[in-house]
Scaffold this motif. Structure first.
Motif, PDB file in Angstrom:
ATOM      1  N   TRP A  58       0.832  -1.208   0.000  1.00 31.82           N
ATOM      2  CA  TRP A  58       0.000   0.000   0.000  1.00 31.82           C
ATOM      3  C   TRP A  58       0.865   1.257   0.000  1.00 31.82           C
ATOM      4  O   TRP A  58       0.552   2.233  -0.672  1.00 31.82           O
ATOM      5  N   VAL A  59       1.959   1.229   0.756  1.00 30.20           N
ATOM      6  CA  VAL A  59       2.884   2.369   0.768  1.00 30.20           C
ATOM      7  C   VAL A  59       3.477   2.548  -0.631  1.00 30.20           C
ATOM      8  O   VAL A  59       3.574   3.664  -1.140  1.00 30.20           O
ATOM      9  N   ALA A  60       3.819   1.453  -1.287  1.00 32.49           N
ATOM     10  CA  ALA A  60       4.349   1.528  -2.655  1.00 32.49           C
ATOM     11  C   ALA A  60       3.294   2.069  -3.625  1.00 32.49           C
ATOM     12  O   ALA A  60       3.638   2.708  -4.621  1.00 32.49           O
ATOM     13  N   MET A  61       2.014   1.829  -3.312  1.00 29.75           N
ATOM     14  CA  MET A  61       0.927   2.323  -4.156  1.00 29.75           C
ATOM     15  C   MET A  61       0.606   3.788  -3.884  1.00 29.75           C
ATOM     16  O   MET A  61      -0.171   4.403  -4.608  1.00 29.75           O
ATOM     17  N   GLY A  62       1.183   4.344  -2.795  1.00 26.90           N
ATOM     18  CA  GLY A  62       0.967   5.761  -2.531  1.00 26.90           C
ATOM     19  C   GLY A  62       0.441   6.122  -1.164  1.00 26.90           C
ATOM     20  O   GLY A  62       0.215   7.298  -0.882  1.00 26.90           O
ATOM     21  N   GLU A  79      -5.828   9.951   5.881  1.00 21.62           N
ATOM     22  CA  GLU A  79      -5.097   9.532   4.682  1.00 21.62           C
ATOM     23  C   GLU A  79      -5.343   8.060   4.373  1.00 21.62           C
ATOM     24  O   GLU A  79      -5.458   7.672   3.217  1.00 21.62           O
ATOM     25  N   VAL A  80      -5.437   7.241   5.408  1.00 24.84           N
ATOM     26  CA  VAL A  80      -5.719   5.815   5.219  1.00 24.84           C
ATOM     27  C   VAL A  80      -7.095   5.651   4.604  1.00 24.84           C
ATOM     28  O   VAL A  80      -7.280   4.916   3.629  1.00 24.84           O
ATOM     29  N   ARG A  81      -8.080   6.366   5.146  1.00 27.78           N
ATOM     30  CA  ARG A  81      -9.448   6.298   4.601  1.00 27.78           C
ATOM     31  C   ARG A  81      -9.467   6.737   3.141  1.00 27.78           C
ATOM     32  O   ARG A  81     -10.092   6.097   2.296  1.00 27.78           O
ATOM     33  N   LYS A  82      -8.792   7.842   2.862  1.00 21.37           N
ATOM     34  CA  LYS A  82      -8.746   8.368   1.495  1.00 21.37           C
ATOM     35  C   LYS A  82      -8.085   7.358   0.551  1.00 21.37           C
ATOM     36  O   LYS A  82      -8.583   7.093  -0.539  1.00 21.37           O
ATOM     37  N   PHE A  83      -6.966   6.779   0.990  1.00 18.11           N
ATOM     38  CA  PHE A  83      -6.251   5.801   0.176  1.00 18.11           C
ATOM     39  C   PHE A  83      -7.136   4.592  -0.122  1.00 18.11           C
ATOM     40  O   PHE A  83      -7.225   4.146  -1.265  1.00 18.11           O
ATOM     41  N   LEU A  84      -7.798   4.059   0.895  1.00 21.34           N
ATOM     42  CA  LEU A  84      -8.648   2.885   0.707  1.00 21.34           C
ATOM     43  C   LEU A  84      -9.812   3.202  -0.227  1.00 21.34           C
ATOM     44  O   LEU A  84     -10.159   2.407  -1.100  1.00 21.34           O
ATOM     45  N   LYS A  85     -10.383   4.377  -0.061  1.00 19.12           N
ATOM     46  CA  LYS A  85     -11.508   4.762  -0.918  1.00 19.12           C
ATOM     47  C   LYS A  85     -11.070   4.920  -2.368  1.00 19.12           C
ATOM     48  O   LYS A  85     -11.736   4.445  -3.281  1.00 19.12           O
ATOM     49  N   GLU A  86      -9.948   5.571  -2.590  1.00 21.08           N
ATOM     50  CA  GLU A  86      -9.467   5.801  -3.953  1.00 21.08           C
ATOM     51  C   GLU A  86      -9.011   4.531  -4.652  1.00 21.08           C
ATOM     52  O   GLU A  86      -9.142   4.409  -5.863  1.00 21.08           O
ATOM     53  N   ASN A  87      -8.473   3.584  -3.892  1.00 17.64           N
ATOM     54  CA  ASN A  87      -7.870   2.403  -4.506  1.00 17.64           C
ATOM     55  C   ASN A  87      -8.728   1.142  -4.463  1.00 17.64           C
ATOM     56  O   ASN A  87      -8.502   0.243  -5.278  1.00 17.64           O
ATOM     57  N   PHE A  88      -9.650   1.071  -3.546  1.00 16.66           N
ATOM     58  CA  PHE A  88     -10.372  -0.192  -3.391  1.00 16.66           C
ATOM     59  C   PHE A  88     -11.886  -0.064  -3.404  1.00 16.66           C
ATOM     60  O   PHE A  88     -12.586  -1.057  -3.273  1.00 16.66           O
ATOM     61  N   GLU A  89     -12.399   1.150  -3.530  1.00 16.31           N
ATOM     62  CA  GLU A  89     -13.850   1.300  -3.569  1.00 16.31           C
ATOM     63  C   GLU A  89     -14.404   0.816  -4.896  1.00 16.31           C
ATOM     64  O   GLU A  89     -13.833   1.087  -5.951  1.00 16.31           O
ATOM     65  N   ILE A  90     -15.508   0.134  -4.835  1.00 16.44           N
ATOM     66  CA  ILE A  90     -16.133  -0.394  -6.054  1.00 16.44           C
ATOM     67  C   ILE A  90     -17.275   0.517  -6.438  1.00 16.44           C
ATOM     68  O   ILE A  90     -18.031   0.971  -5.668  1.00 16.44           O
TER      69      ILE A  90
END
Length: 90
Positions: A58-62, A79-90
């Motif tokens: 995940w760190v490598a992904m940003g 930032e964790v919430r934002k990262f998860l939403k941007e990368n894994f939200e369907i």
């Protein structure tokens, strides 16, 4: 040849099984709300049920991390919430 097979199902049982699965999915999504504002790596991994290799990817992904002192790496909960939403939200 024709065969008639009665189909019976317990709607209440099916409803309960679906409800359990929905609640488990919601619980996984809401785990970030239980985090402190700046969780450590261990707190983050434990809350999300991930290992070090997943966190590293995940760190490598940003995913941004903060180094507060030697050996103290933390993550901003938002930032964790934002990262998860941007990368894994369907």
């Amino acid at each position: 040849m024709e065969a008639m097979i009665p189909v019976e199902f317990d709607a209440e049982k099916i409803f309960k099984q679906i409800s359990v699965q929905v609640l488990q999915a919601i619980e996984k999504v809401n785990k970030t709300y239980d985090l402190p504002p700046y969780p450590t790596q261990e707190q983050l991994k434990q809350a999300l049920g991930i290992g070090q290799s997943r966190l590293n990817s995940w760190v490598a992904m940003g995913l941004k991390k903060q180094i507060w002192s030697t050996g103290s790496i933390r993550y901003d909960r938002e930032e964790v919430r934002k990262f998860l939403k941007e990368n894994f939200e369907i």
